[in-house]
Design a protein around this motif. Structure first.
Motif, PDB file in Angstrom:
ATOM      1  N   PHE A   1       7.385   2.033   7.505  1.00 52.10           N
ATOM      2  CA  PHE A   1       8.458   1.554   6.709  1.00 52.10           C
ATOM      3  C   PHE A   1       8.602  -0.085   7.024  1.00 52.10           C
ATOM      4  CE2 PHE A   1      12.777   0.120   6.212  1.00 52.10           C
ATOM      5  CZ  PHE A   1      13.136   0.343   4.962  1.00 52.10           C
ATOM      6  N   ASP A   2       8.654  -0.053   8.507  1.00 49.21           N
ATOM      7  CA  ASP A   2       8.687  -1.856   8.911  1.00 49.21           C
ATOM      8  C   ASP A   2       7.438  -2.575   8.713  1.00 49.21           C
ATOM      9  OD1 ASP A   2      11.254  -1.148  10.017  1.00 49.21           O
ATOM     10  OD2 ASP A   2      10.477  -0.592  11.975  1.00 49.21           O
ATOM     11  N   ALA A   3       6.323  -1.979   8.567  1.00 48.86           N
ATOM     12  CA  ALA A   3       5.156  -2.594   8.027  1.00 48.86           C
ATOM     13  C   ALA A   3       4.749  -2.759   6.738  1.00 48.86           C
ATOM     14  CB  ALA A   3       3.882  -1.716   8.959  1.00 48.86           C
ATOM     15  N   GLY A   4       5.602  -2.423   5.768  1.00 50.56           N
ATOM     16  CA  GLY A   4       5.654  -2.555   4.485  1.00 50.56           C
ATOM     17  C   GLY A   4       5.021  -1.763   3.687  1.00 50.56           C
ATOM     18  N   TYR A   5       4.886  -0.384   3.978  1.00 55.37           N
ATOM     19  CA  TYR A   5       4.305   0.763   3.229  1.00 55.37           C
ATOM     20  C   TYR A   5       5.372   1.416   2.289  1.00 55.37           C
ATOM     21  CZ  TYR A   5      -0.070   0.330   5.883  1.00 55.37           C
ATOM     22  OH  TYR A   5      -1.209  -0.016   6.482  1.00 55.37           O
TER      23      TYR A   5
ATOM     24  N   ARG B   1      -3.723   0.553  -3.617  1.00 55.69           N
ATOM     25  CA  ARG B   1      -4.389   1.286  -2.536  1.00 55.69           C
ATOM     26  C   ARG B   1      -3.737   2.276  -1.883  1.00 55.69           C
ATOM     27  NH1 ARG B   1      -9.049  -1.975  -1.529  1.00 55.69           N
ATOM     28  NH2 ARG B   1      -9.342  -1.153   0.523  1.00 55.69           N
ATOM     29  N   VAL B   2      -4.251   3.329  -1.745  1.00 53.94           N
ATOM     30  CA  VAL B   2      -3.713   4.632  -1.007  1.00 53.94           C
ATOM     31  C   VAL B   2      -4.181   5.402   0.122  1.00 53.94           C
ATOM     32  CG1 VAL B   2      -2.499   7.018  -1.711  1.00 53.94           C
ATOM     33  CG2 VAL B   2      -2.868   5.208  -3.440  1.00 53.94           C
ATOM     34  N   GLY B   3      -3.463   5.707   1.101  1.00 54.53           N
ATOM     35  CA  GLY B   3      -3.804   6.230   2.298  1.00 54.53           C
ATOM     36  C   GLY B   3      -3.135   7.528   2.142  1.00 54.53           C
TER      37      GLY B   3
ATOM     38  N   PRO C   1       0.699  -1.390  -0.167  1.00 54.71           N
ATOM     39  CA  PRO C   1      -0.033  -0.046  -0.055  1.00 54.71           C
ATOM     40  C   PRO C   1       0.901   1.473  -0.105  1.00 54.71           C
ATOM     41  CG  PRO C   1      -0.044  -0.933   2.070  1.00 54.71           C
ATOM     42  CD  PRO C   1       0.736  -1.726   1.376  1.00 54.71           C
ATOM     43  N   ILE C   2       0.282   2.356  -0.495  1.00 61.90           N
ATOM     44  CA  ILE C   2       1.124   3.634  -0.626  1.00 61.90           C
ATOM     45  C   ILE C   2       0.338   4.527   0.598  1.00 61.90           C
ATOM     46  CG2 ILE C   2       1.511   5.772  -1.991  1.00 61.90           C
ATOM     47  CD1 ILE C   2       0.858   3.910  -4.426  1.00 61.90           C
TER      48      ILE C   2
ATOM     49  N   ILE D   1      -2.228  10.922  -6.548  1.00 58.01           N
ATOM     50  CA  ILE D   1      -2.695   9.684  -6.394  1.00 58.01           C
ATOM     51  C   ILE D   1      -2.744   8.850  -7.822  1.00 58.01           C
ATOM     52  CG2 ILE D   1      -4.440   7.949  -5.342  1.00 58.01           C
ATOM     53  CD1 ILE D   1      -4.942  10.042  -3.358  1.00 58.01           C
ATOM     54  N   ASP D   2      -3.138   9.459  -8.832  1.00 52.20           N
ATOM     55  CA  ASP D   2      -3.330   8.761 -10.067  1.00 52.20           C
ATOM     56  C   ASP D   2      -2.213   8.599 -10.610  1.00 52.20           C
ATOM     57  OD1 ASP D   2      -5.787   8.263 -11.927  1.00 52.20           O
ATOM     58  OD2 ASP D   2      -4.383   9.440 -13.382  1.00 52.20           O
ATOM     59  N   TRP D   3      -1.120   9.193 -10.524  1.00 53.68           N
ATOM     60  CA  TRP D   3       0.183   9.261 -10.928  1.00 53.68           C
ATOM     61  C   TRP D   3       0.860   7.959  -9.952  1.00 53.68           C
ATOM     62  CZ3 TRP D   3       5.353   8.595  -9.467  1.00 53.68           C
ATOM     63  CH2 TRP D   3       6.087   8.851 -10.275  1.00 53.68           C
ATOM     64  N   LEU D   4       0.948   7.873  -8.850  1.00 57.36           N
ATOM     65  CA  LEU D   4       1.587   6.848  -8.006  1.00 57.36           C
ATOM     66  C   LEU D   4       0.909   5.543  -8.352  1.00 57.36           C
ATOM     67  CD1 LEU D   4       1.500   8.704  -4.689  1.00 57.36           C
ATOM     68  CD2 LEU D   4       3.530   8.378  -5.992  1.00 57.36           C
ATOM     69  N   VAL D   5      -0.577   5.300  -8.417  1.00 59.44           N
ATOM     70  CA  VAL D   5      -1.043   3.898  -8.533  1.00 59.44           C
ATOM     71  C   VAL D   5      -0.681   3.581 -10.215  1.00 59.44           C
ATOM     72  CG1 VAL D   5      -2.593   4.079  -6.967  1.00 59.44           C
ATOM     73  CG2 VAL D   5      -3.200   4.763  -9.450  1.00 59.44           C
ATOM     74  N   LYS D   6      -0.376   4.417 -11.110  1.00 67.89           N
ATOM     75  CA  LYS D   6       0.019   3.942 -12.436  1.00 67.89           C
ATOM     76  C   LYS D   6       1.472   3.904 -12.637  1.00 67.89           C
ATOM     77  CE  LYS D   6      -3.924   6.420 -14.491  1.00 67.89           C
ATOM     78  NZ  LYS D   6      -4.334   7.458 -15.549  1.00 67.89           N
TER      79      LYS D   6
END
Length: 637
Positions: free
Chosen positions: A112-116, A171-173, A78-79, A158-163
């Protein structure tokens, strides 16, 4: 003979090697281009993280600068985005360690440790981002005639990140505190479909109603430090200069707020001018009020509003926004967390605040047991939403976390009436009475102990002043004090206390500061040095001209008893047996708020020296003119 032979051989060797030594020296001369290579490539094979900088295009062609930090080899991740005016490069520091977690603050290291995939982005016009910076840029509409705002910039980011982040799960928070918290809230306006979670921490929601710029109509003039730092340069402009060690002296010598602006050249900053031109809660401020804008949006994004009980900067926004959106949230995607912290305290050590101890690190508990489960449930692939209560609130006094069905969680109200001889009791007074004090603008009451250092200066106590001992102020002749006898049973509150003052003034304007205080027993065995401590549970100010509405400033009729309703910040607190409940009333809080001249003028920013006059304030406690504090009573557990 051996020495002579050795010398001969040595000289011969030196003679034969001399040319190569000279040649080597020539090769070590500085290169023509200097000692800085065109590009330095770190030997970072041992790093456990990747960090890269990107420029993300917006719909109008402007690019915004972002820093992406993630663990090496991360997949299906996830982002978590944070949009900031405070320099993305510095928030995600360049590596001083081979460990990614060590290069981030503790709260970010957890992600970071949780994998984000952690993304930090400079807002439009600040630091590495292009475009025009508008401080607290309004959403597209009457106050913003362009086609971009923080909502569209969040959407395009967000659009740029997921692409483009192929190792993400799509999935973004979005998360952030203070101004960054406002960015997390604005992303909820027409949100991108990939936005699944938002965490506005101490967000700026309404800067006139109680966040940053105004409280109860009174102007927070110490905010000039912030606007100079943010608006005088694309990066950080540094600290606004002073001509005295004590800010009390600095602002008193300056005169009015406009006089201070002129003395520092701050009129060059457009937002400073906008505050001057809009001292009243007019359409300019109303059009930006997110607590009225957000309820008009469909509630589709899981959102965790995070508030601090002693937030010295944005104490209003998170609770106000939650209360507004939870009324139009049939799917219950909104949640509230209220902690015993200062501004931004959820990200640090929550064991203490000033002299107050909470028996555990409340901020760490919140991050591990509320924040991370909330984000994991909303953003991790295949996860189910965390079973969070609508409200998770820390109850000070008992020092325990509570899960609640809503906020406020009070079940009743209890009025405590001002009494003769400085008393405070649940029954209205039976005889006519009043208490008087003289409010002198030439000697305003300091809001914290002097010397008052500038907000961001070394030695400043800005972060903790809301829990300072109030005894030094209760002794002043221009402060009225009312208190109960020692309590025989606990009194729990959960909500916003309200002071109903019946008062008059010999002036035509005036301020009313009300403090709700927990008075510790005179002898306190748990911590002897806290004996008699006066802990401010909730405090705020009302500018008298706004008693009939924040958009309706009118003079006060001199000498006429008048109703002033002062709504205090939300609190979750228990007054324990043996403690007393105290209320203090005063008419200045300086230099946090500009001085009221106590003579009605159209714009207090521009008050002249002759406008500042002493006034006698009378607070009434009589059967038909009963001043009181109304407490939101909750069940004590």
């Amino acid at each position: 003979m051996r020495f002579k032979a050795f010398t001969t051989i040595t000289l011969a060797l030196l003679a034969t090697s001399a040319p190569s030594i000279v040649g080597a020296q020539k090769e070590k001369t500085p290169p023509p281009g200097g000692d800085i290579p065109a590009k330095f490539v770190p030997a970072n094979a041992s790093f456990d993280f990747d960090r890269r900088e990107v420029d993300i295009p917006m719909r109008d062609g402007v690019t915004l600068h972002a820093v992406i930090v993630q663990r090496k080899g991360l997949t299906d991740a996830p982002i978590l985005l944070q949009r900031t005016p405070y320099n993305a490069d510095s928030v995600a520091s360049r590596s001083s360690s081979s460990s990614g977690a060590m290069n981030l603050r503790a709260s970010d290291a957890m992600f970071f440790d949780a994998g984000y995939i952690r993304v930090f982005e400079d807002v439009r016009g600040k630091n590495g981002s292009n475009g025009a910076y508008i401080n607290e840029r309004p959403l597209i509409g009457p106050l913003n005639k362009t086609k971009v705002d923080h909502s569209t910039d969040a959407y395009d980011t967000i659009d740029w990140l997921v692409k483009n982040l192929k190792n993400s799960n799509g999935r973004v928070g979005i998360i952030g505190g203070s101004y960054d918290g406002m960015m997390a809230a604005m992303a909820l306006v027409n949100p991108h479909p990939a936005l699944k979670a938002s965490v506005p921490i101490n967000p700026v929601i309404n800067t006139w109603k109680g966040d940053d710029d105004f409280h109860g109509g009174a102007f927070r003039q110490v905010g000039y430090d912030y606007y100079y730092s943010q608006d005088a340069a694309k990066g950080e402009a540094g600290d606004l200069w002073r001509d005295a060690y004590d800010d009390y002296d600095t602002f008193l010598r300056a005169g009015s707020a406009s006089d201070f602006v002129k003395s520092r050249g701050l009129g060059q900053l457009p937002f400073v001018d906008r505050m001057h031109d809009h001292p009243t809660y007019d359409s300019f401020w109303q059009g930006q009020a997110l607590e009225t804008i957000l309820p008009k949006q469909p509630q589709t994004v899981q959102t965790l509003w995070v508030a601090s009980q002693w937030d010295q900067e944005d104490i209003y926004g998170a609770v106000a926004a939650y209360e507004a959106v939870s009324k139009v949230d049939p799917n219950h995607v909104n949640h509230l967390a209220l902690g015993p912290w200062a501004h931004g305290g959820a990200n640090g050590d929550g064991s203490t605040l000033g002299a107050i101890r909470f028996d555990a690190d409340t901020a760490l508990w919140f991050r591990k047991n509320v924040l991370l489960p909330f984000l994991d449930g909303a953003l991790k692939t295949g996860a189910t939403p965390a079973p969070l209560a609508p409200v998770t609130a820390f109850q000070t006094g008992t020092n325990q976390w509570q899960t609640l069905a809503g906020w406020p969680s009070s079940t009743a109200t209890q009025k405590l009436y001002f009494q003769p001889m400085s008393g405070l009791a649940p029954t209205a007074p039976t005889q006519d009475g009043r208490d008087d004090y003289v409010s002198d603008p030439a000697k305003p009451i300091p809001y914290r102990l002097r010397p008052i250092r500038p907000t961001y200066a070394t030695g400043s106590t800005w972060r903790q002043w809301l829990v300072d001992d109030q005894r030094p102020f209760s002794d002043r002749t221009d402060v009225l004090t009312y208190q109960t006898p020692p309590l025989t049973s606990a009194v729990a509150i959960a909500g916003a206390p309200v002071a109903d003052l019946i008062a008059s003034t010999t002036g035509t304007d005036g301020d009313f500061v009300v403090k709700l205080i927990d008075v510790y027993p005179a002898e306190y065995s748990d911590k002897p040095d806290m004996g008699g401590y006066q802990l401010a549970v909730s405090m705020d100010i009302l500018r008298g001209r706004y008693r009939d509405g924040f958009d309706k400033p009118t003079p006060i009729v001199a000498g006429q008893p008048t109703h002033f309703r002062v709504v205090l910040p939300n609190a979750s607190h228990v007054f324990l047996p043996g403690h007393r409940i105290m209320v203090q009333v005063q008419s200045s809080w300086f230099p946090l708020y500009d001085r009221n001249p106590q003579t009605y003028v159209p714009n207090i920013f521009d008050a002249k020296p002759a406008d500042y006059r002493k006034a006698t304030i009378s607070v009434f406690h009589a059967p038909t003119q009963a001043s009181a504090i109304e407490l939101p009573i909750a069940a004590a557990k």
